[in-house]
Design an enzyme around this catalytic site. Structure first.
Site, PDB file in Angstrom:
ATOM      1  N   TYR A 123       0.816  -1.201   0.000  1.00 27.86           N
ATOM      2  CA  TYR A 123       0.000   0.000   0.000  1.00 27.86           C
ATOM      3  C   TYR A 123       0.862   1.269   0.000  1.00 27.86           C
ATOM      4  O   TYR A 123       0.383   2.341   0.325  1.00 27.86           O
ATOM      5  CB  TYR A 123      -0.933   0.020   1.217  1.00 27.86           C
ATOM      6  CG  TYR A 123      -2.006  -1.057   1.223  1.00 27.86           C
ATOM      7  CD1 TYR A 123      -2.021  -2.077   0.282  1.00 27.86           C
ATOM      8  CD2 TYR A 123      -3.009  -1.051   2.173  1.00 27.86           C
ATOM      9  CE1 TYR A 123      -2.997  -3.053   0.291  1.00 27.86           C
ATOM     10  CE2 TYR A 123      -3.997  -2.028   2.198  1.00 27.86           C
ATOM     11  CZ  TYR A 123      -3.981  -3.033   1.251  1.00 27.86           C
ATOM     12  OH  TYR A 123      -4.950  -4.000   1.270  1.00 27.86           O
ATOM     13  N   LYS A 174       4.615 -14.314   4.311  1.00 32.13           N
ATOM     14  CA  LYS A 174       4.568 -15.261   3.193  1.00 32.13           C
ATOM     15  C   LYS A 174       6.010 -15.412   2.698  1.00 32.13           C
ATOM     16  O   LYS A 174       6.315 -15.264   1.495  1.00 32.13           O
ATOM     17  CB  LYS A 174       3.629 -14.705   2.096  1.00 32.13           C
ATOM     18  CG  LYS A 174       3.389 -15.635   0.934  1.00 32.13           C
ATOM     19  CD  LYS A 174       2.427 -16.767   1.239  1.00 32.13           C
ATOM     20  CE  LYS A 174       2.322 -17.726   0.070  1.00 32.13           C
ATOM     21  NZ  LYS A 174       1.488 -18.908   0.353  1.00 32.13           N
ATOM     22  N   ASP A 207      -1.634 -17.813   4.450  1.00 33.02           N
ATOM     23  CA  ASP A 207      -2.784 -18.629   4.019  1.00 33.02           C
ATOM     24  C   ASP A 207      -3.159 -19.653   5.089  1.00 33.02           C
ATOM     25  O   ASP A 207      -4.334 -19.822   5.441  1.00 33.02           O
ATOM     26  CB  ASP A 207      -2.521 -19.297   2.661  1.00 33.02           C
ATOM     27  CG  ASP A 207      -1.096 -19.782   2.496  1.00 33.02           C
ATOM     28  OD1 ASP A 207      -0.240 -19.398   3.304  1.00 33.02           O
ATOM     29  OD2 ASP A 207      -0.819 -20.559   1.555  1.00 33.02           O
ATOM     30  N   ASP A 231      -4.670  -6.072   6.575  1.00 26.23           N
ATOM     31  CA  ASP A 231      -5.955  -5.561   6.113  1.00 26.23           C
ATOM     32  C   ASP A 231      -6.954  -6.716   6.039  1.00 26.23           C
ATOM     33  O   ASP A 231      -8.081  -6.638   6.537  1.00 26.23           O
ATOM     34  CB  ASP A 231      -5.750  -4.934   4.723  1.00 26.23           C
ATOM     35  CG  ASP A 231      -6.901  -4.042   4.311  1.00 26.23           C
ATOM     36  OD1 ASP A 231      -7.795  -3.821   5.137  1.00 26.23           O
ATOM     37  OD2 ASP A 231      -6.900  -3.564   3.164  1.00 26.23           O
TER      38      ASP A 231
END
Ligand code: NAI
Length: 339
Positions: A123, A174, A207, A231
Site C-alpha cells: 500500500y 509469506k 494462508d 488488512d
C-alpha cells in the site's frame, strides 16, 4: 479538557458519529470537538477531499476521531485514509477482536488483537500502468518493507502485548514465496522476539494462518503483520466476533493518533437511520484509553456489552428484522451507563 479533531465522514458517518459523541459525552469526560471535513463531504463543500484546515486541525490536536470516508473505485482521488496514514505516520493499526456475548457467531471465545503495519508494504502507493499505444497491457505495484518500519511495528506489538498482559505474539508472513519483503519482516521479527523472553513468539504463513483463524481463533493472541495481510486478517477477525458493525481500530503514529470503526461508509444503508454505531463507539473506547481515561472507557464498554447481551434495541445487522436504529441503540447504551 481535551480537544479532538472530529471528521463526521460520508454515508452513514455523520449519524454514527453523532451517536458515538453522545455516548462519550455521557461519561462526563470533557472534550471540545474540532469538527472538520474530509472525503466526499469535503469535495462537495470545497472541491478538495482533504482540505488544509483538516490537516492543520489534526496537526494541532494530534488526535482525530473519524467517520468512514467514501473512496472512488478505480479512478478519482487517492484514498484519504491512506493519505492520512502516511501524512501523520500512523504506522500501527490496532484492531482488537473480542467476542460479544449475544452476537450470533460461530465462536464465543475470540480474544485477539491484530497489529497491522499501516504505511508500507503493497500500500506504499508506488504503482503504475504500462501502456502500449494507450492500451494498458500491464500494471505494477511495488511492495516496500523497510528495516526501520518493520522494527517499529514489531516492537510496538511486543510492547502492546506486555502492557495488555497478553501472552503471545504471532508474526504473519509469506516468506516462502515473497523471500525479500516477507523474508526481511520475518528475520527482523525473530531478532526482536529474543528481547522479549516473557512473551511467546511464533510465526505463520498467511494462508495457513487464515485457515487456523476460522478453525480455532483461540490459538491467536496478538498478531503482527504487513499492510495487505493485516488488512485482510483484521477483517477476518472482525467477522469472527460478529462483523464490521462491532469492530474498531486505532491508528497510532509518531505525530498523531486516529480512531475509527473498521467498516466503510455503507452507502447501501446511508440515510436509513439503521447503521450500527457500536464499532465507532468502541473506537471511542480505544481513544479514551489512549487519553488516559480508563474508567470512562470501561464504563462505555461494559454498557455496550450489556446492551448487546440483552438483545433489545439492537440495529438490524445485529438482530434480523429489528425495528430499532442508530439512535435507539445509542440511547440504550447511555441508559445502561447510568444504571
Ligand atoms: P462497508 O463497510 O461500507 O459496507 C459493507 C457492508 O457492511 C454493507 O452491506 C454495509 O451496509 C454493512 N455495514 C457497514 N458498516 C455498517 C454499520 N455500521 N452498520 C450496519 N451495517 C454496516 O464497505 P464497502 O461497501 O466496501 O465500502 C463503502 C465505502 O466505504 C467505499 O467507498 C470504501 O472505500 C469506503 N471505506 C472506508 C473506510 C474508512 O473510511 N475507514 C473503510 C472501508 C471502506
Amino acid at each position: 479538557m481535551y480537544t479532538i479533531t472530529l471528521i463526521p465522514g460520508d454515508g452513514i458517518g455523520p449519524s454514527i458519529m453523532e451517536a458515538a459523541v453522545q455516548v462519550i459525552e455521557a461519561t462526563g469526560v470533557r472534550i471540545e470537538w474540532d469538527r472538520q471535513l474530509a472525503g466526499m463531504a469535503a469535495v462537495d463543500k470545497c472541491s478538495n477531499p482533504l482540505p488544509d484546515a483538516t490537516l492543520e486541525s489534526i496537526k494541532r490536536n494530534r488526535l482525530c476521531y473519524k467517520g468512514p470516508l467514501t473512496t472512488p473505485v478505480g479512478g478519482g482521488f487517492r484514498s484519504i485514509n491512506v493519505t492520512l496514514r502516511q501524512e501523520f505516520n500512523l504506522y500501527a493499526n490496532v484492531r482488537p477482536a473480542l467476542s460479544f456475548e449475544g452476537a450470533e457467531t460461530a465462536f464465543k471465545n475470540v480474544n485477539m488483537v491484530t497489529i497491522r503495519e499501516n504505511t508500507e508494504g503493497l500500500y506504499a502507493g508506488i504503482e503504475h500502468f504500462i501502456k502500449v499505444d494507450e492500451e494498458k497491457i500491464a500494471a505494477e505495484s511495488v511492495a516496500i518493507v523497510t528495516r526501520k518500519g518493520s522494527e517499529r511495528i514489531i516492537e510496538y506489538a511486543f510492547e502492546y502485548a506486555r502492557k495488555a498482559q497478553r501472552k503471545k505474539v504471532t508474526l504473519v508472513h509469506k516468506a516462502n514465496i515473497l523471500k525479500c519483503t516477507s523474508g526481511l519482516f520475518l528475520e527482523i521479527g525473530r531478532d526482536i522476539a529474543k528481547k522479549y523472553p516473557d512473551i511467546e513468539f511464533d510465526d505463520r504463513i498467511v494462508d495457513a494462518c487464515a485457515m487456523r483463524m476460522v478453525m480455532d481463533p483461540s490459538e491467536f493472541d496478538v498478531v503482527v503483520t504487513t499492510n495487505l495481510f493485516g488488512d485482510i486478517l483484521s477483517d477476518l477477525a472482525a467477522g469472527l466476533i460478529g462483523g464490521l458493525g462491532l469492530t474498531a481500530g486505532a491508528n497510532i503514529g509518531t505525530s498523531a493518533a486516529l480512531f475509527e470503526a473498521v467498516h466503510g461508509s455503507a452507502p447501501d444503508i446511508a440515510d436509513k437511520g439503521i447503521a450500527n454505531p457500536t464499532a465507532t463507539i468502541m473506537a471511542g473506547v480505544m481513544m479514551l484509553e489512549h487519553l488516559g481515561e480508563p474508567a470512562a472507557a470501561r464504563q462505555i464498554e461494559r454498557a455496550v456489552r450489556a446492551v448487546i447481551a440483552r438483545g433489545e434495541r439492537l440495529t438490524p445487522d445485529l438482530k434480523k428484522g429489528s425495528p430499532y436504529g442508530t439512535r435507539d441503540i445509542a440511547a440504550a447504551i447511555i441508559e445502561q451507563m447510568g444504571a
